[in-house]
Design an enzyme around this catalytic site. Sequence first.
Site, PDB file in Angstrom:
ATOM      1  N   GLU A   1       0.850  -1.201   0.000  1.00 26.18           N
ATOM      2  CA  GLU A   1       0.000   0.000   0.000  1.00 26.18           C
ATOM      3  C   GLU A   1       0.879   1.242   0.000  1.00 26.18           C
ATOM      4  O   GLU A   1       1.771   1.376   0.838  1.00 26.18           O
ATOM      5  CB  GLU A   1      -0.906  -0.032   1.244  1.00 26.18           C
ATOM      6  CG  GLU A   1      -1.623   1.269   1.550  1.00 26.18           C
ATOM      7  CD  GLU A   1      -2.499   1.779   0.406  1.00 26.18           C
ATOM      8  OE1 GLU A   1      -3.345   1.020  -0.070  1.00 26.18           O
ATOM      9  OE2 GLU A   1      -2.304   2.951   0.002  1.00 26.18           O
TER      10      GLU A   1
ATOM     11  N   GLY B   1     -10.137   3.889  -0.231  1.00 26.54           N
ATOM     12  CA  GLY B   1     -11.269   4.815  -0.211  1.00 26.54           C
ATOM     13  C   GLY B   1     -12.129   4.706   1.039  1.00 26.54           C
ATOM     14  O   GLY B   1     -12.840   5.654   1.384  1.00 26.54           O
TER      15      GLY B   1
ATOM     16  N   GLU C   1     -27.788  11.645  -3.740  1.00 22.51           N
ATOM     17  CA  GLU C   1     -27.668  11.571  -2.288  1.00 22.51           C
ATOM     18  C   GLU C   1     -27.817  12.976  -1.714  1.00 22.51           C
ATOM     19  O   GLU C   1     -27.347  13.957  -2.314  1.00 22.51           O
ATOM     20  CB  GLU C   1     -26.328  10.951  -1.895  1.00 22.51           C
ATOM     21  CG  GLU C   1     -25.171  11.811  -2.269  1.00 22.51           C
ATOM     22  CD  GLU C   1     -23.812  11.151  -2.086  1.00 22.51           C
ATOM     23  OE1 GLU C   1     -23.600  10.071  -2.668  1.00 22.51           O
ATOM     24  OE2 GLU C   1     -22.983  11.741  -1.377  1.00 22.51           O
TER      25      GLU C   1
ATOM     26  N   HIS D   1     -16.099   8.708  -7.716  1.00 22.29           N
ATOM     27  CA  HIS D   1     -16.415   7.316  -8.103  1.00 22.29           C
ATOM     28  C   HIS D   1     -15.735   6.901  -9.410  1.00 22.29           C
ATOM     29  O   HIS D   1     -16.418   6.581 -10.381  1.00 22.29           O
ATOM     30  CB  HIS D   1     -17.930   7.149  -8.275  1.00 22.29           C
ATOM     31  CG  HIS D   1     -18.740   7.456  -7.059  1.00 22.29           C
ATOM     32  ND1 HIS D   1     -20.088   7.693  -7.086  1.00 22.29           N
ATOM     33  CD2 HIS D   1     -18.384   7.548  -5.753  1.00 22.29           C
ATOM     34  CE1 HIS D   1     -20.526   7.929  -5.873  1.00 22.29           C
ATOM     35  NE2 HIS D   1     -19.521   7.860  -5.034  1.00 22.29           N
TER      36      HIS D   1
ATOM     37  N   GLY E   1     -12.241  -1.439  -8.584  1.00 23.14           N
ATOM     38  CA  GLY E   1     -13.229  -0.672  -9.342  1.00 23.14           C
ATOM     39  C   GLY E   1     -12.900  -0.528 -10.813  1.00 23.14           C
ATOM     40  O   GLY E   1     -13.780  -0.118 -11.595  1.00 23.14           O
TER      41      GLY E   1
ATOM     42  N   ASN F   1     -23.638   4.573  -5.360  1.00 24.01           N
ATOM     43  CA  ASN F   1     -22.273   4.646  -4.820  1.00 24.01           C
ATOM     44  C   ASN F   1     -21.649   3.255  -4.940  1.00 24.01           C
ATOM     45  O   ASN F   1     -22.291   2.259  -4.637  1.00 24.01           O
ATOM     46  CB  ASN F   1     -22.340   5.085  -3.365  1.00 24.01           C
ATOM     47  CG  ASN F   1     -23.328   6.220  -3.170  1.00 24.01           C
ATOM     48  OD1 ASN F   1     -24.529   6.025  -3.372  1.00 24.01           O
ATOM     49  ND2 ASN F   1     -22.847   7.369  -2.850  1.00 24.01           N
TER      50      ASN F   1
HETATM   51  P1  FAE Z   1      -9.473   2.069  -3.581  1.00 22.77           P
HETATM   52  O1  FAE Z   1     -10.391   2.011  -2.412  1.00 22.77           O
HETATM   53  O2  FAE Z   1      -9.297   3.366  -4.279  1.00 22.77           O
HETATM   54  O3  FAE Z   1      -8.060   1.541  -3.077  1.00 22.77           O
HETATM   55  C1  FAE Z   1      -6.904   1.577  -3.868  1.00 22.77           C
HETATM   56  C2  FAE Z   1      -5.706   1.592  -2.932  1.00 22.77           C
HETATM   57  O4  FAE Z   1      -4.534   1.309  -3.695  1.00 22.77           O
HETATM   58  C3  FAE Z   1      -5.457   2.936  -2.253  1.00 22.77           C
HETATM   59  O5  FAE Z   1      -5.258   2.729  -0.886  1.00 22.77           O
HETATM   60  C4  FAE Z   1      -4.194   3.467  -2.934  1.00 22.77           C
HETATM   61  O6  FAE Z   1      -3.377   4.243  -2.071  1.00 22.77           O
HETATM   62  C5  FAE Z   1      -3.483   2.179  -3.315  1.00 22.77           C
HETATM   63  N1  FAE Z   1      -2.594   2.321  -4.470  1.00 22.77           N
HETATM   64  C6  FAE Z   1      -2.854   2.945  -5.629  1.00 22.77           C
HETATM   65  N2  FAE Z   1      -1.800   2.832  -6.498  1.00 22.77           N
HETATM   66  C7  FAE Z   1      -0.869   2.069  -5.819  1.00 22.77           C
HETATM   67  C8  FAE Z   1       0.430   1.598  -6.174  1.00 22.77           C
HETATM   68  N3  FAE Z   1       0.953   1.846  -7.368  1.00 22.77           N
HETATM   69  N4  FAE Z   1       1.125   0.894  -5.254  1.00 22.77           N
HETATM   70  C9  FAE Z   1       0.581   0.642  -4.034  1.00 22.77           C
HETATM   71  N5  FAE Z   1      -0.644   1.068  -3.655  1.00 22.77           N
HETATM   72  C10 FAE Z   1      -1.363   1.767  -4.550  1.00 22.77           C
HETATM   73  O7  FAE Z   1      -9.864   0.991  -4.669  1.00 22.77           O
HETATM   74  N6  FAE Z   1     -18.321   4.960  -2.485  1.00 22.77           N
HETATM   75  C11 FAE Z   1     -19.436   4.466  -1.926  1.00 22.77           C
HETATM   76  O8  FAE Z   1     -19.869   3.370  -2.274  1.00 22.77           O
HETATM   77  N7  FAE Z   1     -20.094   5.177  -0.951  1.00 22.77           N
HETATM   78  C12 FAE Z   1     -19.684   6.406  -0.544  1.00 22.77           C
HETATM   79  O9  FAE Z   1     -20.279   7.012   0.352  1.00 22.77           O
HETATM   80  C13 FAE Z   1     -18.524   6.963  -1.153  1.00 22.77           C
HETATM   81  N8  FAE Z   1     -18.080   8.205  -0.819  1.00 22.77           N
HETATM   82  C14 FAE Z   1     -16.874   8.642  -1.316  1.00 22.77           C
HETATM   83  C15 FAE Z   1     -16.346   9.844  -0.845  1.00 22.77           C
HETATM   84  C16 FAE Z   1     -15.072  10.240  -1.232  1.00 22.77           C
HETATM   85  C17 FAE Z   1     -14.501  11.538  -0.733  1.00 22.77           C
HETATM   86  C18 FAE Z   1     -14.308   9.411  -2.106  1.00 22.77           C
HETATM   87  C19 FAE Z   1     -12.915   9.803  -2.528  1.00 22.77           C
HETATM   88  C20 FAE Z   1     -14.836   8.224  -2.576  1.00 22.77           C
HETATM   89  C21 FAE Z   1     -16.114   7.824  -2.196  1.00 22.77           C
HETATM   90  N9  FAE Z   1     -16.656   6.622  -2.620  1.00 22.77           N
HETATM   91  C22 FAE Z   1     -17.832   6.164  -2.103  1.00 22.77           C
HETATM   92  C23 FAE Z   1     -15.967   5.783  -3.608  1.00 22.77           C
HETATM   93  C24 FAE Z   1     -15.286   4.556  -2.996  1.00 22.77           C
HETATM   94  O10 FAE Z   1     -14.520   4.921  -1.877  1.00 22.77           O
HETATM   95  C25 FAE Z   1     -14.431   3.905  -4.099  1.00 22.77           C
HETATM   96  O11 FAE Z   1     -15.300   3.515  -5.138  1.00 22.77           O
HETATM   97  C26 FAE Z   1     -13.682   2.695  -3.589  1.00 22.77           C
HETATM   98  O12 FAE Z   1     -12.817   3.045  -2.538  1.00 22.77           O
HETATM   99  C27 FAE Z   1     -12.872   2.068  -4.715  1.00 22.77           C
HETATM  100  O13 FAE Z   1     -12.374   0.834  -4.256  1.00 22.77           O
HETATM  101  P2  FAE Z   1     -11.180   0.115  -4.990  1.00 22.77           P
HETATM  102  O14 FAE Z   1     -11.017  -1.236  -4.420  1.00 22.77           O
HETATM  103  O15 FAE Z   1     -11.368   0.231  -6.454  1.00 22.77           O
END
Ligand code: FAE
Length: 537
Positions: free
Chosen positions: A70, A144, A390, A475, A503, A513
């Site tokens: 990470e 996220g 929302e 998203h 994602g 979401n």
């Molecule tokens: P994600 O959660 O983005 O995790 C990827 C991880 O990989 C991160 O920790 C990065 O630091 C790490 N990473 C990236 N590149 C590298 C690399 N090269 N080497 C090592 N580590 C790396 O991926 N979704 C909802 O369903 N409900 C909500 O209420 C909602 N609110 C949101 C509010 C905000 C402010 C944000 C930013 C997002 C929100 N989302 C919400 C979206 C949701 O958090 C997002 O869809 C998921 O977190 C995506 O999940 P992934 O597994 O794709």
Amino acid sequence: MAPVSRRHFLGLAALNSAAALGLTTIATRPATAAESDGAFSPAVVVGTGYGAAVTALRLGQAGVPTLMLEMGQLWDTPAEDGRTFSPMLSPDRRSMWLKDRTEMPLASFLWLDINRRIERYAGVLDRVDHGDMSVYVGRGVGGGSLVNGAMAVTPKRWYFEEILPEVDADEMYGVYFPRANAALGVNSVDPGWFETCDSYRYARLSRRHAHKAGYRTTFVPSVYDFDYMRREEAGEVPRSALASEVIFGNNHGKRSLDRTYLAAALGTGNVTIRTLREVREIRRAGDGTYWLTVNELDQAGNVVARRQLGTRYLFLGAGSLGSTELLLRARDTGTLPDLGEEIGRGWGPNGNVMLGRANHAWDLTGITQSGMPALGIDAWDDPEHPVFAEIAPMPAGVELWVSLYLAITRNPERGHFTYDAATDSARLHWTAGQGEPSIRAAKAHFDRINRANGTIYRHDLFGDTRVFENRFTYHPLGGLALGTATDLYGRVHGYPNLYVTDGSLIPGSTGVNPFVTITALAERNIERVLAEDIRRG
Ligand code: FAE
């Protein structure tokens, strides 16, 4: 949520003690893979977000030694001010990832810039700018889940069938969505409390306005503990959702992945997490193993070491931007030359549009607003302009007479990524024009709500005079779409034992979401991969 098992408890303890000691290696047993250059781990998962966390837990339970890498930090222990995360209204260096200023989604109020200078530091929220589109992502153990609004929504079945027609919806809705919701600890607000509490006065007001215009509203399930929130309002516990906390992390109350899937994964004794490790390069050796170039970062983002690390099974869970960039770089620099044209295609912002409405002086939203939304306007069945909006808080601690919304619209436009050799990064191609259908859809509904209530839009919230802000997304979805860049279980075409798990598999839209969909899909895919691909022992 199921009671915390002994193993899960061990995982939580490992996270807490690693955080307290400032360690960048987290495990319940002595780390399974040594950190020397050239070390080998049977399975590696890149990232610690939703897809990654599911994958690591199931690998760990199956007895497969698994290393998670990470790039962000572990956020599990309070700093000197007694808080783990930065306060939202007076952000400090913990708020954002390697920035000199905060970059808030709501850029202004009465046209006054609300951002402030911060020290450059490996904070928890990143905003990645790509011309006409900026993408917010979480950085840290939990991805996220650390920064998001906790809304845990299962998509409408008919729409899920439309976006991923080749995935068996019976299986998803019968097995994997329920499994994901249970493991994430999804809960619902007590309707009786909702009707009387101070914290959702803003949501009740927006509901009244929506109903007056003939719209339907629906409660939104959450991974924020609503019982904890109730006790916050009663003054029994420290405040988090009711202390305006949301996008820079919640100090209490939220079931982020480090409390759920990741704690359980560590508890298996087979999973190790290493933080401040950024994967830069992926190669495949003649024997079919994968070799990663990994940068070790310090808290200021400097590269302090660079190592090679080998694995047999490589899972990409770095999110839509992260995983897509890794494979594009690999294809275009020739380290995985057989990757196809589909890499980097089918990206979308889930139709995100933010907007605010100005309320009448007598319509108060309340000075305490829960940072965690609990209600949405559901116009997804509208044949012309499907919208799920929302009802978002504007938790400034004073009455602002603003109703805020994050609308999810159905926008058929898709962007794509190309590799830019000069910056060694992926560039997203998405134009302002591609965002127009989302604005038209949001406008159709909120014009109607304004007409029914004699209200107007706010023009002062997004840095200029625009009403609809669609230049950012929370998203990001797609880039490595299921069934095109990968097979129907996330196996990357042309590269055995290389998988996508986040994602980036979802082609641009979920209609709600997205994290529940990402989690459920990852549950489905890893079950198949464990059964068919992974050799144990
Ligand atoms: P994600 O959660 O983005 O995790 C990827 C991880 O990989 C991160 O920790 C990065 O630091 C790490 N990473 C990236 N590149 C590298 C690399 N090269 N080497 C090592 N580590 C790396 O991926 N979704 C909802 O369903 N409900 C909500 O209420 C909602 N609110 C949101 C509010 C905000 C402010 C944000 C930013 C997002 C929100 N989302 C919400 C979206 C949701 O958090 C997002 O869809 C998921 O977190 C995506 O999940 P992934 O597994 O794709």
